[in-house]
Write a protein that holds these residues in place. Structure first.
Motif, PDB file in Angstrom:
ATOM      1  N   ARG A 289     -16.565 118.777  37.776  1.00  0.00           N
ATOM      2  CA  ARG A 289     -17.629 119.010  39.010  1.00  0.00           C
ATOM      3  C   ARG A 289     -18.310 117.601  38.559  1.00  0.00           C
ATOM      4  N   PRO A 290     -17.906 116.568  39.386  1.00  0.00           N
ATOM      5  CA  PRO A 290     -18.270 115.134  38.921  1.00  0.00           C
ATOM      6  C   PRO A 290     -19.553 115.117  39.766  1.00  0.00           C
ATOM      7  N   GLN A 291     -20.306 116.054  40.308  1.00  0.00           N
ATOM      8  CA  GLN A 291     -21.791 115.856  40.589  1.00  0.00           C
ATOM      9  C   GLN A 291     -22.752 116.230  39.636  1.00  0.00           C
ATOM     10  N   PHE A 292     -22.142 116.801  38.496  1.00  0.00           N
ATOM     11  CA  PHE A 292     -23.048 117.329  37.400  1.00  0.00           C
ATOM     12  C   PHE A 292     -22.587 116.660  36.131  1.00  0.00           C
ATOM     13  N   TRP A 293     -23.498 116.801  35.185  1.00  0.00           N
ATOM     14  CA  TRP A 293     -23.424 116.551  33.617  1.00  0.00           C
ATOM     15  C   TRP A 293     -22.284 117.420  33.157  1.00  0.00           C
ATOM     16  N   HIS A 294     -21.615 117.031  32.354  1.00  0.00           N
ATOM     17  CA  HIS A 294     -20.632 118.065  31.648  1.00  0.00           C
ATOM     18  C   HIS A 294     -21.622 119.251  30.711  1.00  0.00           C
ATOM     19  N   SER A 295     -21.044 120.326  30.600  1.00  0.00           N
ATOM     20  CA  SER A 295     -21.481 121.425  29.833  1.00  0.00           C
ATOM     21  C   SER A 295     -21.823 121.268  28.574  1.00  0.00           C
ATOM     22  N   ASP A 296     -21.292 120.246  28.028  1.00  0.00           N
ATOM     23  CA  ASP A 296     -21.676 119.896  26.567  1.00  0.00           C
ATOM     24  C   ASP A 296     -22.651 118.758  26.349  1.00  0.00           C
ATOM     25  N   THR A 297     -23.068 118.373  27.564  1.00  0.00           N
ATOM     26  CA  THR A 297     -24.234 117.410  27.470  1.00  0.00           C
ATOM     27  C   THR A 297     -25.527 117.917  27.499  1.00  0.00           C
ATOM     28  N   PRO A 298     -26.272 117.702  26.487  1.00  0.00           N
ATOM     29  CA  PRO A 298     -27.579 118.295  26.330  1.00  0.00           C
ATOM     30  C   PRO A 298     -28.501 117.488  27.165  1.00  0.00           C
ATOM     31  N   ILE A 299     -29.388 118.251  28.097  1.00  0.00           N
ATOM     32  CA  ILE A 299     -30.330 117.883  29.075  1.00  0.00           C
ATOM     33  C   ILE A 299     -31.695 117.976  28.350  1.00  0.00           C
ATOM     34  N   ASP A 300     -32.570 116.990  28.725  1.00  0.00           N
ATOM     35  CA  ASP A 300     -33.982 117.365  28.467  1.00  0.00           C
ATOM     36  C   ASP A 300     -34.494 118.467  29.288  1.00  0.00           C
ATOM     37  N   SER A 301     -34.732 119.460  28.779  1.00  0.00           N
ATOM     38  CA  SER A 301     -35.366 120.725  29.732  1.00  0.00           C
ATOM     39  C   SER A 301     -36.807 121.028  29.967  1.00  0.00           C
ATOM     40  N   SER A 302     -37.441 119.771  29.467  1.00  0.00           N
ATOM     41  CA  SER A 302     -39.029 119.661  29.503  1.00  0.00           C
ATOM     42  C   SER A 302     -39.204 119.427  30.938  1.00  0.00           C
ATOM     43  N   ILE A 303     -40.520 118.917  31.407  1.00  0.00           N
ATOM     44  CA  ILE A 303     -40.829 118.754  32.618  1.00  0.00           C
ATOM     45  C   ILE A 303     -40.405 117.157  32.947  1.00  0.00           C
ATOM     46  N   ARG A 304     -39.824 116.686  32.080  1.00  0.00           N
ATOM     47  CA  ARG A 304     -39.317 115.318  32.379  1.00  0.00           C
ATOM     48  C   ARG A 304     -38.066 115.047  33.103  1.00  0.00           C
ATOM     49  N   ALA A 305     -38.163 115.329  34.496  1.00  0.00           N
ATOM     50  CA  ALA A 305     -36.831 115.305  35.485  1.00  0.00           C
ATOM     51  C   ALA A 305     -37.462 114.756  36.862  1.00  0.00           C
ATOM     52  N   ARG A 306     -36.472 114.342  37.660  1.00  0.00           N
ATOM     53  CA  ARG A 306     -36.688 113.558  38.803  1.00  0.00           C
ATOM     54  C   ARG A 306     -37.431 114.211  39.943  1.00  0.00           C
ATOM     55  N   GLY A 307     -38.911 113.483  40.162  1.00  0.00           N
ATOM     56  CA  GLY A 307     -39.634 113.887  41.003  1.00  0.00           C
ATOM     57  C   GLY A 307     -40.648 115.212  40.780  1.00  0.00           C
ATOM     58  N   PHE A 308     -40.716 115.232  39.353  1.00  0.00           N
ATOM     59  CA  PHE A 308     -41.573 116.453  38.927  1.00  0.00           C
ATOM     60  C   PHE A 308     -42.946 116.318  39.056  1.00  0.00           C
ATOM     61  N   ARG A 309     -43.316 114.983  39.180  1.00  0.00           N
ATOM     62  CA  ARG A 309     -44.788 114.518  39.191  1.00  0.00           C
ATOM     63  C   ARG A 309     -45.135 113.615  40.114  1.00  0.00           C
ATOM     64  N   TRP A 310     -45.674 113.975  41.411  1.00  0.00           N
ATOM     65  CA  TRP A 310     -46.127 112.793  42.572  1.00  0.00           C
ATOM     66  C   TRP A 310     -47.041 111.829  42.009  1.00  0.00           C
ATOM     67  N   ALA A 311     -47.798 112.105  41.126  1.00  0.00           N
ATOM     68  CA  ALA A 311     -48.966 111.363  40.822  1.00  0.00           C
ATOM     69  C   ALA A 311     -48.599 110.501  39.584  1.00  0.00           C
ATOM     70  N   ASP A 312     -47.456 110.623  39.084  1.00  0.00           N
ATOM     71  CA  ASP A 312     -47.096 109.893  37.666  1.00  0.00           C
ATOM     72  C   ASP A 312     -46.150 108.680  38.167  1.00  0.00           C
ATOM     73  N   ALA A 313     -46.673 107.401  37.762  1.00  0.00           N
ATOM     74  CA  ALA A 313     -45.797 106.167  37.996  1.00  0.00           C
ATOM     75  C   ALA A 313     -44.514 105.902  37.226  1.00  0.00           C
ATOM     76  N   MET A 314     -44.572 106.523  36.200  1.00  0.00           N
ATOM     77  CA  MET A 314     -43.423 106.559  35.313  1.00  0.00           C
ATOM     78  C   MET A 314     -41.904 106.551  36.214  1.00  0.00           C
TER      79      MET A 314
END
Length: 420
Positions: A289-314
């Motif tokens: 599934r080349p559009q996705f990370w591998h099932s064994d790849t650990p993903i940061d599951s906190s709120i650090r993800a794309r577009g999650f905070r409109w007010a944050d300049a990071m």
């Protein structure tokens, strides 16, 4: 004497009924894609209109203040002012350009809340502090504070109707991000001395300003006031902002970040090969599934993800780069001891839920749809940065990422000689 027979009305046979149902099913099957296509066309038009309003807000802001809204602005806090910290008495200059334009996009009421101290929490508590009995400061706390009502507010004008993402763990989402150019180096820290973080040998205005000027080549530069006059390539030839898809928690490689990124252990690894997450032998990307990370790849599951905070300049939340072509992966590196990496620096590109491409906002306010197949040069070429004194990565070089990279730089003197 003859007797007339009464004929009973003849109904449908089972076979006839099944034939009729089959015909209706075929017609629905033929019409449904057309209906869905029409709906997506309407959503795409609405998305484009939202982006257009943001462009008008930027131009009106520039007319009012003779500068663009700053990507990375706000207030300091007591104690340390490290940009990755969380504070309730200041926002550490973490506010995005989307905060500054709220009065110019019919969000004056929200701006009044932001620009003044206010009481109130998302959990409704009147006892917990701050926001309970002690007011939040003007311009609020750092954008990760879920109890600050403005940061949790979802603004329809900052959302693409084609993106279904909603709710926790995100705060108020955005599908529109400031373009920082074609290099991730210094993209998070920018002109860091504005935050008052000086104190060690390398944290000086000279250290950061010289390095940021070399690699920060987009319309927006973190923590720096920018003007239209700085865009020497021309407003019509320079991308000011790009569309981004928000994360749905499905390990989409465009919207989520690897927590332990294989051999990608530092920014310099990505700097010298933007496609390293795709090339990593671990592998990080799922071959099936080349559009996705591998099932064994650990993903940061906190709120650090794309577009999650409109007010944050990071950069992870409200910035984009013209390095990898649209809808490629967000390549980040393994977090350091401060857990900064996977949300401050990476090849955060232009992405969308539309078919085949994404919208960009040009400096002159025009909104264009860029296809995934746009000419994007060598996706394994190194980025421009200060310490590279010669070769194609040296400061002042043309973008190694073809037409796509050229559109993202404001003053590299590339000539845009083709439509896109």
């Amino acid at each position: 004497m003859t007797t007339k027979k009464t004929l009973k009305p003849r109904g449908f046979t089972l076979v006839e009924l099944l034939v009729v149902i089959a015909i209706i099913g075929v017609l629905v099957g033929l019409l449904l894609p057309a209906v869905q296509a029409a709906r997506e066309a309407a959503r795409r038009m609405s998305c484009s209109n939202n982006f257009k309003q943001i462009g008008l807000g930027m131009h009106n802001y520039h007319s009012a203040y003779n500068q663009l809204p700053i990507q990375g602005t706000g207030t300091r806090a007591s104690g340390g002012n490290r940009w990755w910290a969380d504070k309730d008495d200041g926002n550490l200059h973490r506010l995005s350009f989307l905060v500054g334009i709220t009065p110019f996009i019919e969000q004056q009421a929200l701006w009044e809340q932001l620009s003044n101290p206010m009481l109130g929490r998302t959990d409704g508590s009147t006892t917990n502090n701050p926001g309970g009995t002690i007011p939040w400061p003007a311009l609020g706390p750092t954008p990760a504070q879920v109890q600050y009502i403005p940061w949790a507010t979802e603004l329809p004008g900052y959302r693409c109707p084609s993106d279904p993402g909603t709710g926790l763990p995100s705060l108020g989402r955005t599908n529109y991000a400031a373009c920082l150019g074609d290099s991730i180096v210094q993209s998070a820290s920018g002109f860091i001395d504005v935050r008052g973080e000086r104190g060690t040998a390398y944290e000086t205005n000279e250290y950061y300003s010289t390095r940021t000027r070399a690699s920060a080549r987009g319309t927006f530069v973190s923590l720096k006031s920018m003007r239209f006059r700085d865009i020497l390539d021309g407003l019509a030839n320079t991308i000011a902002a790009g569309e981004i898809a928000t994360d749905l928690g499905d390990k989409d490689k465009r919207t989520s970040f690897p927590q332990a990124a294989g051999t990608v252990l530092s920014e310099s690894v990505i700097r010298d090969n933007p496609s390293v997450c795709q090339d990593d032998p671990t592998p990080l990307v799922d071959p099936a599934r080349p559009q996705f990370w591998h099932s064994d790849t650990p993903i940061d599951s906190s709120i650090r993800a794309r577009g999650f905070r409109w007010a944050d300049a990071m950069p992870a939340f409200s910035s984009c780069f013209t390095i990898l072509p649209p809808n490629r992966e967000s390549c980040t590196y393994a977090p350091d001891s401060n857990n900064r990496a996977a949300w401050t620096s990476g090849t955060y590109g232009v992405t969308s839920r539309h078919q085949g491409g994404a919208h960009v906002l040009m400096g002159d306010g025009a909104v264009k749809f860029v296809t995934d197949s746009i000419e994007a040069g060598d996706s394994r070429a190194g980025m421009v940065y200060y310490d590279k004194t010669s070769g194609p990565q040296s400061p002042g070089s043309q973008s190694p990422y073809g037409l796509w990279g050229s559109l993202g730089t404001r003053a590299s003197r590339e000539v845009i000689s083709e439509e896109f």
